[in-house]
Enzyme design. Sequence first.
Site, short mmCIF file in Angstrom:
data_model
loop_
_atom_site.label_atom_id
_atom_site.label_comp_id
_atom_site.label_asym_id
_atom_site.label_seq_id
_atom_site.Cartn_x
_atom_site.Cartn_y
_atom_site.Cartn_z
N SER A 199 9.97 -7.79 1.91
CA SER A 199 9.84 -6.32 1.85
C SER A 199 10.60 -5.73 3.03
O SER A 199 10.85 -6.42 4.03
CB SER A 199 8.36 -5.95 1.96
OG SER A 199 8.21 -4.58 2.26
N TYR A 235 -0.16 -6.63 5.93
CA TYR A 235 0.95 -6.77 4.98
C TYR A 235 2.27 -6.89 5.75
O TYR A 235 3.08 -7.77 5.48
CB TYR A 235 0.98 -5.54 4.05
CG TYR A 235 2.05 -5.56 2.99
CD1 TYR A 235 1.95 -6.42 1.88
CD2 TYR A 235 3.16 -4.73 3.06
CE1 TYR A 235 2.92 -6.42 0.89
CE2 TYR A 235 4.14 -4.73 2.07
CZ TYR A 235 4.02 -5.58 0.99
OH TYR A 235 4.99 -5.59 0.02
N1 LIG Z 1 6.32 -2.50 -5.59
C1 LIG Z 1 7.05 -2.30 -4.50
O1 LIG Z 1 7.49 -1.18 -4.20
C2 LIG Z 1 7.36 -3.46 -3.59
C3 LIG Z 1 8.16 -3.22 -2.46
C4 LIG Z 1 8.46 -4.27 -1.61
C5 LIG Z 1 7.98 -5.54 -1.89
N2 LIG Z 1 7.20 -5.75 -2.98
C6 LIG Z 1 6.73 -7.11 -3.23
O2 LIG Z 1 7.03 -7.47 -4.57
C7 LIG Z 1 6.07 -8.41 -5.05
C8 LIG Z 1 5.52 -7.94 -6.39
O3 LIG Z 1 4.88 -6.70 -6.16
P1 LIG Z 1 4.47 -5.70 -7.35
O4 LIG Z 1 4.79 -4.35 -6.89
O5 LIG Z 1 5.00 -6.20 -8.65
O6 LIG Z 1 2.88 -5.87 -7.29
P2 LIG Z 1 1.77 -5.76 -8.45
O7 LIG Z 1 2.24 -4.96 -9.59
O8 LIG Z 1 0.52 -5.37 -7.74
O9 LIG Z 1 1.65 -7.28 -8.94
C9 LIG Z 1 1.21 -8.28 -8.07
C10 LIG Z 1 1.17 -9.61 -8.79
O10 LIG Z 1 0.66 -10.59 -7.87
C11 LIG Z 1 -0.40 -11.30 -8.54
N3 LIG Z 1 -1.41 -11.75 -7.58
C12 LIG Z 1 -2.11 -11.00 -6.69
N4 LIG Z 1 -3.01 -11.77 -6.06
C13 LIG Z 1 -2.89 -13.02 -6.57
C14 LIG Z 1 -3.56 -14.25 -6.34
N5 LIG Z 1 -4.56 -14.36 -5.45
N6 LIG Z 1 -3.17 -15.33 -7.04
C15 LIG Z 1 -2.18 -15.24 -7.96
N7 LIG Z 1 -1.51 -14.11 -8.22
C16 LIG Z 1 -1.87 -13.02 -7.54
C17 LIG Z 1 -0.99 -10.29 -9.52
O11 LIG Z 1 -1.60 -10.96 -10.61
P3 LIG Z 1 -3.18 -11.13 -10.81
O12 LIG Z 1 -3.85 -9.93 -10.22
O13 LIG Z 1 -3.31 -11.26 -12.29
O14 LIG Z 1 -3.51 -12.40 -10.09
C18 LIG Z 1 0.26 -9.58 -10.00
O15 LIG Z 1 0.86 -10.30 -11.06
C19 LIG Z 1 5.02 -8.53 -3.95
O16 LIG Z 1 5.27 -9.66 -3.15
C20 LIG Z 1 5.22 -7.27 -3.13
O17 LIG Z 1 4.80 -7.42 -1.79
C21 LIG Z 1 6.88 -4.74 -3.84
#
Ligand SMILES: NC(=O)c1ccc[n+]([C@@H]2O[C@H](COP(=O)([O-])OP(=O)(O)OC[C@H]3O[C@@H](n4cnc5c(N)ncnc54)[C@H](OP(=O)(O)O)[C@@H]3O)[C@@H](O)[C@H]2O)c1
Length: 246
Positions: free
Chosen positions: A141, A154
């Site tokens: 990130s 985070y």
């Molecule tokens: N969205 C943004 O703007 C953004 C920006 C920078 C970086 N990121 C990074 O991108 C990645 C994806 O983010 P996103 O925005 O797609 O988040 P999201 O929509 O909240 O999805 C998160 C995913 O992680 C899984 N997860 C969470 N806890 C878990 C656990 N204990 N075991 C297994 N799986 C788990 C969730 O599945 P379950 O709940 O079904 O387990 C879900 O599939 C993350 O690493 C985030 O830090 C996102």
Amino acid sequence: MPEFKGKTVLVTGASRGIGRALVEAFIAEGARVVAVARSVPADGDREESNRNVTCIACDIASGVQRAALADSIRALGRPIDILVNNAGIQRSLDLTGDDPGALCDAMETEIAVNLVAPICLTAQLMPVMARPGGTIVNVTSLVALQAKTSAPVYSASKAGFQRFTEALRRQVQPHGLRVVEVMPPLVDTAMTTGRGSRKLSPEDMAAAMLQGLVDRRERIAPGIGRMGLALNRIAPALLARIIGRQ
Ligand SMILES: NC(=O)c1ccc[n+]([C@@H]2O[C@H](COP(=O)([O-])OP(=O)(O)OC[C@H]3O[C@@H](n4cnc5c(N)ncnc54)[C@H](OP(=O)(O)O)[C@@H]3O)[C@@H](O)[C@H]2O)c1
């Protein structure tokens, strides 16, 4: 993108958001995908079960469940061409609150999911990574560059994951493996509900990731992510102010 046809790709955090969009994008390119999350449907329940997806339910914060996941992957009997360490959680935490003890569980889980799990999973799956040619993709990130005040754990976990990614790259390169860091901008997922505007769609984010892999980039930072990287080089204090108050 013929590069992905017939490849085996493991995506963590595959149940929604960026991970879910990645699963769809890799399938569309002819890859076979192992989709990992706590809430993925059982294979038989999944409409796409005939579409080259194997779903494995796993809480990656649990060492026991991670070990079982690694066993299941070995049992598949084919090498992993691309491992995407995508799963992550972000909690808003105020360490000056009244009950610091109650914060500890939340903080430990956040570190476990964002930092411990992808590091250990990478080590556990290393023996089954295709080589030469295997690729490990770590989703960090922009807060790895400058801390977000409301999300201190985070920020810490993503900064740690970024350092791990850099060291891992140097370790595995001689073994024919590639390591790619992905720094998404603000993407429209559950993680960012109620925050910011002009967000990238998960589908566009996934498309940028696949294109970055084809282009053999070491770091994929689409959209405003690239500007963030540039700003961090020329005016880090300004980026610190921008990210700090988000
Ligand atoms: N969205 C943004 O703007 C953004 C920006 C920078 C970086 N990121 C990074 O991108 C990645 C994806 O983010 P996103 O925005 O797609 O988040 P999201 O929509 O909240 O999805 C998160 C995913 O992680 C899984 N997860 C969470 N806890 C878990 C656990 N204990 N075991 C297994 N799986 C788990 C969730 O599945 P379950 O709940 O079904 O387990 C879900 O599939 C993350 O690493 C985030 O830090 C996102």
